[in-house]
Design a protein around this motif. Sequence first.
Motif, PDB file in Angstrom:
ATOM      1  N   SER A 165      39.977  43.988  38.922  1.00 55.04           N
ATOM      2  CA  SER A 165      39.774  42.798  39.743  1.00 55.04           C
ATOM      3  C   SER A 165      39.871  41.517  38.927  1.00 55.04           C
ATOM      4  O   SER A 165      40.207  40.451  39.461  1.00 55.04           O
ATOM      5  N   GLY A 166      39.586  41.612  37.619  1.00 54.88           N
ATOM      6  CA  GLY A 166      39.814  40.467  36.747  1.00 54.88           C
ATOM      7  C   GLY A 166      41.293  40.138  36.686  1.00 54.88           C
ATOM      8  O   GLY A 166      41.699  38.968  36.662  1.00 54.88           O
ATOM      9  N   LEU A 167      42.130  41.170  36.680  1.00 53.18           N
ATOM     10  CA  LEU A 167      43.586  40.980  36.671  1.00 53.18           C
ATOM     11  C   LEU A 167      44.056  40.246  37.909  1.00 53.18           C
ATOM     12  O   LEU A 167      44.776  39.232  37.817  1.00 53.18           O
ATOM     13  N   THR A 168      43.675  40.732  39.076  1.00 54.38           N
ATOM     14  CA  THR A 168      44.133  40.088  40.305  1.00 54.38           C
ATOM     15  C   THR A 168      43.565  38.676  40.437  1.00 54.38           C
ATOM     16  O   THR A 168      44.263  37.753  40.847  1.00 54.38           O
ATOM     17  N   GLN A 169      42.296  38.513  40.054  1.00 53.70           N
ATOM     18  CA  GLN A 169      41.703  37.178  40.138  1.00 53.70           C
ATOM     19  C   GLN A 169      42.420  36.195  39.229  1.00 53.70           C
ATOM     20  O   GLN A 169      42.730  35.072  39.631  1.00 53.70           O
ATOM     21  N   MET A 170      42.690  36.599  37.986  1.00 52.24           N
ATOM     22  CA  MET A 170      43.314  35.685  37.034  1.00 52.24           C
ATOM     23  C   MET A 170      44.752  35.352  37.415  1.00 52.24           C
ATOM     24  O   MET A 170      45.190  34.207  37.283  1.00 52.24           O
ATOM     25  N   VAL A 171      45.504  36.341  37.886  1.00 51.29           N
ATOM     26  CA  VAL A 171      46.888  36.074  38.290  1.00 51.29           C
ATOM     27  C   VAL A 171      46.922  35.042  39.402  1.00 51.29           C
ATOM     28  O   VAL A 171      47.707  34.083  39.361  1.00 51.29           O
ATOM     29  N   TYR A 172      46.058  35.194  40.394  1.00 51.42           N
ATOM     30  CA  TYR A 172      46.019  34.225  41.485  1.00 51.42           C
ATOM     31  C   TYR A 172      45.430  32.894  41.038  1.00 51.42           C
ATOM     32  O   TYR A 172      45.853  31.823  41.484  1.00 51.42           O
ATOM     33  N   LYS A 173      44.442  32.925  40.137  1.00 51.83           N
ATOM     34  CA  LYS A 173      43.836  31.685  39.652  1.00 51.83           C
ATOM     35  C   LYS A 173      44.860  30.791  38.970  1.00 51.83           C
ATOM     36  O   LYS A 173      44.845  29.564  39.141  1.00 51.83           O
ATOM     37  N   ILE A 174      45.743  31.379  38.174  1.00 51.31           N
ATOM     38  CA  ILE A 174      46.752  30.601  37.460  1.00 51.31           C
ATOM     39  C   ILE A 174      47.586  29.777  38.427  1.00 51.31           C
ATOM     40  O   ILE A 174      48.077  28.702  38.089  1.00 51.31           O
ATOM     41  N   HIS A 175      47.696  30.253  39.660  1.00 51.74           N
ATOM     42  CA  HIS A 175      48.457  29.533  40.687  1.00 51.74           C
ATOM     43  C   HIS A 175      47.549  28.749  41.641  1.00 51.74           C
ATOM     44  O   HIS A 175      47.985  28.313  42.709  1.00 51.74           O
ATOM     45  N   GLY A 176      46.284  28.592  41.244  1.00 53.79           N
ATOM     46  CA  GLY A 176      45.365  27.754  42.006  1.00 53.79           C
ATOM     47  C   GLY A 176      44.790  28.391  43.248  1.00 53.79           C
ATOM     48  O   GLY A 176      44.234  27.698  44.098  1.00 53.79           O
ATOM     49  N   VAL A 177      44.891  29.730  43.368  1.00 50.08           N
ATOM     50  CA  VAL A 177      44.403  30.434  44.558  1.00 50.08           C
ATOM     51  C   VAL A 177      43.108  31.163  44.197  1.00 50.08           C
ATOM     52  O   VAL A 177      43.132  32.091  43.383  1.00 50.08           O
ATOM     53  N   PRO A 178      41.969  30.786  44.782  1.00 47.78           N
ATOM     54  CA  PRO A 178      40.702  31.435  44.426  1.00 47.78           C
ATOM     55  C   PRO A 178      40.562  32.833  45.028  1.00 47.78           C
ATOM     56  O   PRO A 178      40.775  33.023  46.221  1.00 47.78           O
ATOM     57  N   LEU A 179      40.219  33.792  44.179  1.00 47.72           N
ATOM     58  CA  LEU A 179      39.805  35.111  44.618  1.00 47.72           C
ATOM     59  C   LEU A 179      38.405  35.366  44.084  1.00 47.72           C
ATOM     60  O   LEU A 179      38.029  34.848  43.035  1.00 47.72           O
ATOM     61  N   LYS A 180      37.634  36.166  44.797  1.00 47.49           N
ATOM     62  CA  LYS A 180      36.318  36.563  44.317  1.00 47.49           C
ATOM     63  C   LYS A 180      36.475  37.457  43.085  1.00 47.49           C
ATOM     64  O   LYS A 180      37.570  37.862  42.729  1.00 47.49           O
ATOM     65  N   ARG A 181      35.346  37.789  42.435  1.00 49.94           N
ATOM     66  CA  ARG A 181      35.429  38.481  41.145  1.00 49.94           C
ATOM     67  C   ARG A 181      35.624  39.993  41.285  1.00 49.94           C
ATOM     68  O   ARG A 181      36.412  40.584  40.545  1.00 49.94           O
ATOM     69  N   ASP A 182      34.930  40.635  42.206  1.00 54.29           N
ATOM     70  CA  ASP A 182      34.967  42.096  42.288  1.00 54.29           C
ATOM     71  C   ASP A 182      35.939  42.581  43.367  1.00 54.29           C
ATOM     72  O   ASP A 182      36.209  41.863  44.341  1.00 54.29           O
ATOM     73  N   ALA A 183      36.428  43.810  43.195  1.00 56.74           N
ATOM     74  CA  ALA A 183      37.434  44.345  44.119  1.00 56.74           C
ATOM     75  C   ALA A 183      36.931  44.373  45.557  1.00 56.74           C
ATOM     76  O   ALA A 183      37.654  44.002  46.490  1.00 56.74           O
ATOM     77  N   TYR A 184      35.694  44.814  45.776  1.00 52.94           N
ATOM     78  CA  TYR A 184      35.180  44.904  47.148  1.00 52.94           C
ATOM     79  C   TYR A 184      35.049  43.523  47.780  1.00 52.94           C
ATOM     80  O   TYR A 184      35.171  43.376  49.008  1.00 52.94           O
ATOM     81  N   GLN A 185      34.802  42.496  46.956  1.00 50.34           N
ATOM     82  CA  GLN A 185      34.732  41.122  47.468  1.00 50.34           C
ATOM     83  C   GLN A 185      36.118  40.602  47.822  1.00 50.34           C
ATOM     84  O   GLN A 185      36.316  39.955  48.857  1.00 50.34           O
ATOM     85  N   GLN A 186      37.092  40.889  46.969  1.00 47.07           N
ATOM     86  CA  GLN A 186      38.466  40.462  47.243  1.00 47.07           C
ATOM     87  C   GLN A 186      39.008  41.120  48.504  1.00 47.07           C
ATOM     88  O   GLN A 186      39.820  40.533  49.225  1.00 47.07           O
ATOM     89  N   ALA A 187      38.549  42.337  48.786  1.00 47.48           N
ATOM     90  CA  ALA A 187      39.003  43.067  49.972  1.00 47.48           C
ATOM     91  C   ALA A 187      38.579  42.388  51.270  1.00 47.48           C
ATOM     92  O   ALA A 187      39.105  42.696  52.340  1.00 47.48           O
ATOM     93  N   GLN A 188      37.618  41.464  51.175  1.00 46.33           N
ATOM     94  CA  GLN A 188      37.157  40.727  52.353  1.00 46.33           C
ATOM     95  C   GLN A 188      37.951  39.445  52.579  1.00 46.33           C
ATOM     96  O   GLN A 188      37.733  38.737  53.548  1.00 46.33           O
ATOM     97  N   GLN A 189      38.881  39.144  51.679  1.00 48.25           N
ATOM     98  CA  GLN A 189      39.704  37.948  51.798  1.00 48.25           C
ATOM     99  C   GLN A 189      41.079  38.304  52.349  1.00 48.25           C
ATOM    100  O   GLN A 189      41.491  39.470  52.365  1.00 48.25           O
ATOM    101  N   GLY A 190      41.796  37.309  52.827  1.00 49.84           N
ATOM    102  CA  GLY A 190      43.170  37.505  53.270  1.00 49.84           C
ATOM    103  C   GLY A 190      43.295  38.201  54.618  1.00 49.84           C
ATOM    104  O   GLY A 190      42.335  38.367  55.368  1.00 49.84           O
ATOM    105  N   THR A 191      44.525  38.647  54.917  1.00 56.25           N
ATOM    106  CA  THR A 191      44.875  39.276  56.197  1.00 56.25           C
ATOM    107  C   THR A 191      45.259  40.731  55.980  1.00 56.25           C
ATOM    108  O   THR A 191      46.082  41.043  55.110  1.00 56.25           O
TER     109      THR A 191
END
Length: 262
Positions: A165-191
């Motif tokens: 989840s650090g990988l996905t968060q950092m990749v999106y962060k570099i492009h200015g898109v906020p993701l939560k830190r943990d995988a289960y939290q990120q799963a609650q974002q998006g469509t």
Amino acid sequence: LHYPLRRQRQMCIRDSGVCHLGVIPLRKENDHKSELTSQLLYGDSFKIIDQRKDWYKIRLDWDKYEGWITQNQAIIIEEKEHKLLHEQPFSASKHLIDFVHLANEQIFPIPLGSDLRALSLLGHSIEYTPTILSSKKEAIVQTAYQFLHAPYLWGGKTPMGIDCSGLTQMVYKIHGVPLKRDAYQQAQQGTSLSFIEESQPGDLAFFDNKEGDITHVGILLQNHFILHAHGKVRIDRIDQTGIFNAELQTHSHKLRLIKSIL
């Protein structure tokens, strides 16, 4: 601004701070032996929500993640400076390693994805003009490749060690898109997408364990491949069942859902 003087000011709860080093550990408890739950990269800002002895409990501004850092790795900033920091357009370092220049002509390294909005606040400079990167999925995929072969590190967020989840968060962060830190939290974002065939490169795939808890996430690539952190950041095939590890000739992760973040 001569930032080292800030450390002499008496801290109070709800003060703001910023990471002025390349990377510092964020721990579950106020103890050096405590679990590494995440990391702060250069430029990450935060609120101080508690204090015990030589430790601050903080809440990161980017993802509201909480944990403990040592006081001697914290720089306290004024509330007006904290506000000005977040009024600037977001920009992140774009190379695996960049070098920050101090006023005394010394330099130190910062990792990919560091927040460059803090440069002027801290009296630092960098060798190129910070730019805002595209948030298109194609650009996000290209950034993801920069982390390829980074070793797995629980709580890590850099090319020197990173978790899924650090990988996905950092990749999106570099492009200015906020993701939560943990995988289960990120799963609650998006469509949510119904089938893998509906997905596009740059979308996220989530995987669960035997108990049904989401414990893994990766970035989808073209032609049914996925980039994810498992032992190291690697590329494997993915199908409707999950991630297929060609070396082991078995599925290593069971697919739960796919999310389009953009």
